[in-house]
Design a protein around this motif. Structure first.
Motif, short mmCIF file in Angstrom:
data_model
loop_
_atom_site.label_atom_id
_atom_site.label_comp_id
_atom_site.label_asym_id
_atom_site.label_seq_id
_atom_site.Cartn_x
_atom_site.Cartn_y
_atom_site.Cartn_z
N GLY A 293 0.81 -1.26 -0.14
CA GLY A 293 0.04 -0.08 -0.12
C GLY A 293 0.92 1.19 0.03
N LEU A 294 1.21 1.40 1.39
CA LEU A 294 2.02 2.81 1.43
C LEU A 294 3.55 2.38 0.81
N LEU A 321 -3.47 -1.99 3.83
CA LEU A 321 -3.01 -3.42 3.53
C LEU A 321 -1.97 -3.71 4.63
N GLY A 322 -1.73 -2.92 5.47
CA GLY A 322 -0.88 -3.16 6.57
C GLY A 322 0.71 -3.02 6.33
N GLY A 339 -3.94 -3.73 13.91
CA GLY A 339 -4.47 -3.09 12.88
C GLY A 339 -5.97 -2.87 12.82
N VAL A 340 -6.36 -1.41 12.67
CA VAL A 340 -7.77 -1.12 12.53
C VAL A 340 -8.01 -0.59 10.90
N ASP A 341 -9.07 -0.97 10.66
CA ASP A 341 -9.91 -0.42 9.23
C ASP A 341 -11.19 -0.45 9.29
N ILE A 342 -11.65 0.36 8.35
CA ILE A 342 -13.16 0.48 8.29
C ILE A 342 -13.56 -0.23 7.23
N SER A 343 -12.66 -0.68 6.34
CA SER A 343 -12.97 -1.38 4.97
C SER A 343 -12.65 -2.96 5.08
N ALA A 350 -5.17 -6.86 3.73
CA ALA A 350 -3.85 -6.73 5.16
C ALA A 350 -3.81 -8.26 5.83
N TYR A 351 -5.13 -9.00 5.69
CA TYR A 351 -4.76 -10.40 6.17
C TYR A 351 -3.99 -11.21 5.55
#
Ligand SMILES: C[S@@+](CC[C@H](N)C(=O)[O-])C[C@H]1O[C@@H](n2cnc3c(N)ncnc32)[C@H](O)[C@@H]1O
Length: 527
Positions: A293-294, A321-322, A339-343, A350-351
């Motif tokens: 991701g980043l 994506l972690g 890791g927290v995300d709303i999507s 990420a998993y």
């Protein structure tokens, strides 16, 4: 004087070096440089010192130069660099004259002036890769096993979310183009057959060499140029000139597809730098990240700024994506990561990244909003966040979301905790304009020894980016002793979060700010 593994050393060191074989510093050390994304030099300076015990460390825009005796496995661990090179030549920019032939001669001299430096540096490269060879042997056919194959280095190319390979950020000016040049093709085309005696001679020379095709050490030249020189020659032309000079000096043979070594040349108005890539793939390509991701170098830099300690609780409240968590968990493993995300789709990505990296036991994922975290107050030591912003995340009204995210981070962080946030330029500007800044207070922060890049990064710390008059001042004592520099900065707070450092970095198409905040103790907190 060119710094090609020799320059800028003390006489004593040079003598020792000669005894040990020129091109290698005493104790088997060698001179290297790394390319880095814009703004990343400050992290790279720190990293080469800490990880490689590097000495003679200095930097130019987009490049960090250093000497180390670290072996290949340690060199490969560099995380904030784009690429790593053995230094062949570092000298001032070429002087440009109207006479093309004169310029060609000057370029030619980059190779011919110090042939032993070239041969010794190639020998160092070969030693690093476990291929002991004497400089004299370098014009013998290199066995196929010496060719560096991608798979030999055990690297896989990370891909972005669309499954496209991630390109490394051009370390310097985005307008500079790298051209790879095949000398043999150039000769066939006779592209540079301008009326210069040098080129005529080298043409003959190559024809002689081509009769011995099967017995030569092979190379290719990748050249990047900008500024005055680029107005006269294309990068491809420059690569050809250097390629021809290499053939003339050493009898090496050009091979675009599978050369023994690559020669990287960077010519601009500021400097001339030539090197041999130590690894075929950029260091910035991570084997352990399936889908990035980043940018991984930026993610690592953020984690390094957080000073993660063993046993700490680290949160990424918008983990995507972690990447941030993967970079941190790979380097600082004995830590609890959340890791927290709303999507759902981002969490799924990420998993699978975490699973592919075998870090399931280190990183936990949770679906929630960063504006209402299901965590108790003061339960987190460190927060790392690439704050979502802009159309990509459908967040155009940042004022609605960002204060809520920051407030939540402030709540869950323990007193003395650290938050390292990646802010868009827009967001950085807005937050800086909104902060409660107390002009009478200041904070003393210890940073790396002074040098140009460190200074420029620190100078970017402003309570208000439009406040041009603000600049940090340097405390005299330890900086003069050359050990550590004490910077006195204006205390800049966001609630109880105090800005202690910010660095502007390139994300490729756009720039962003890495900002480090410390949560003040309750007694200091003003709300
Ligand atoms: C820039 S990405 C994060 C990239 C990530 N840090 C990495 O290391 O690859 C921003 C993420 O924020 C998430 N996001 C947006 N609004 C959110 C919210 N209110 N709470 C939690 N996550 C949110 C998006 O789903 C997206 O995955």
């Amino acid at each position: 004087m060119a710094d090609g593994g020799h320059g800028r050393r003390h006489k004593e060191a040079e003598e020792e070096e000669e005894a040990a074989g020129a091109g290698c510093a005493p104790g088997g050390s060698a001179r290297y440089f790394c390319t880095a994304g814009r703004g990343m030099e400050v992290f790279l300076l720190r990293e080469v010192r800490a990880r490689l015990d590097a000495t003679e460390v200095d930097c130019a825009s987009g490049k960090v130069f250093f000497t180390t005796s670290a072996e290949l496995t340690r060199l490969k661990k560099l995380k904030s660099a784009e690429r790593l090179f053995l230094l062949l030549n570092r000298s001032p920019p070429l002087s440009i004259s109207r006479n093309k032939g004169k310029v060609i001669n000057d370029i030619n001299r980059l190779v011919s002036e110090d042939p032993s430096c070239w041969l010794d540096t190639v020998a160092v490269w070969q030693r690093l890769h476990g291929q002991e060879m004497k400089p004299d042997d370098m014009c013998q056919k290199s066995p196929a096993s010496r060719k560096r194959k991608m798979e030999d280095e055990g690297d896989i190319k990370p891909k972005n979310q669309k499954g496209e390979p991630i390109q490394s950020v051009p370390a310097e000016s985005q307008i500079e183009k790298t051209q790879t040049y095949d000398t043999s093709e150039a000769l066939k085309e006779n592209v540079l057959s301008e009326d210069t005696p040098f080129l005529e001679k080298t043409h003959e020379l190559i024809q002689e060499n081509s009769t011995e095709e099967s017995s030569c050490f092979t190379f290719r030249v990748s050249c990047r140029s900008s500024g005055a020189l680029a107005k006269i020659f294309t990068a491809q032309d420059l690569g050809r000139i250097i390629g021809i000079a290499l053939m003339k000096s050493f009898g090496w043979k050009a091979d675009l597809r599978n050369p023994d070594i690559e020669i990287f040349v960077h010519l601009n108005d500021l400097y001339t730098v030539i090197g041999i890539p130590v690894f075929r793939l950029p260091l910035a390509s991570r084997v352990y990240i399936k889908t990035a991701g980043l940018r991984s170098t930026v993610a690592w830099a953020m984690a390094s700024l957080a000073e993660i300690k063993t046993g700490a609780f680290v949160l990424d409240p918008t983990c995507g994506l972690g990447t941030l968590l993967l970079e941190a968990a790979t380097e600082w493993p004995n830590v609890h990561y959340l890791g927290v995300d709303i999507s759902d789709s981002q969490l799924q990505g990420a998993y699978s990244n975490i699973k592919a990296a075998s870090l399931m036991n280190k990183i936990q994922l949770l679906k929630a909003s960063a504006t209402a975290l299901p965590l108790t107050s003061e339960s987190i030591d460190i927060a790392l966040a690439d704050i979502p912003f802009g159309k990509k995340f459908k967040i155009t009204k940042d004022t609605e979301l960002i204060p809520d995210i920051l407030q939540e981070l402030e709540r869950v962080l323990c007193a003395g905790g650290t938050a390292v946030l990646l802010l868009s330029q827009e967001l950085y500007k807005r937050l800086s304009n909104n902060v409660a800044s107390n002009p009478d207070s200041s904070v003393r922060i210890t940073v790396e020894p002074a040098n140009d890049c460190t200074k420029s990064a620190i100078m970017s710390v402003k309570s208000n980016p439009e406040e041009e008059s603000y600049s940090p001042c340097t405390a005299p004592s330890s900086a003069q002793e050359g050990e550590q520099e004490q910077i006195v900065r204006k205390r800049t707070t966001l609630g109880s979060l105090m800005l202690v450092e910010s660095v502007k970095v390139s994300l490729g198409k756009t720039d962003a700010f890495i900002c480090k905040y410390k949560k003040l103790t309750a007694s200091l907190t003003k709300r």
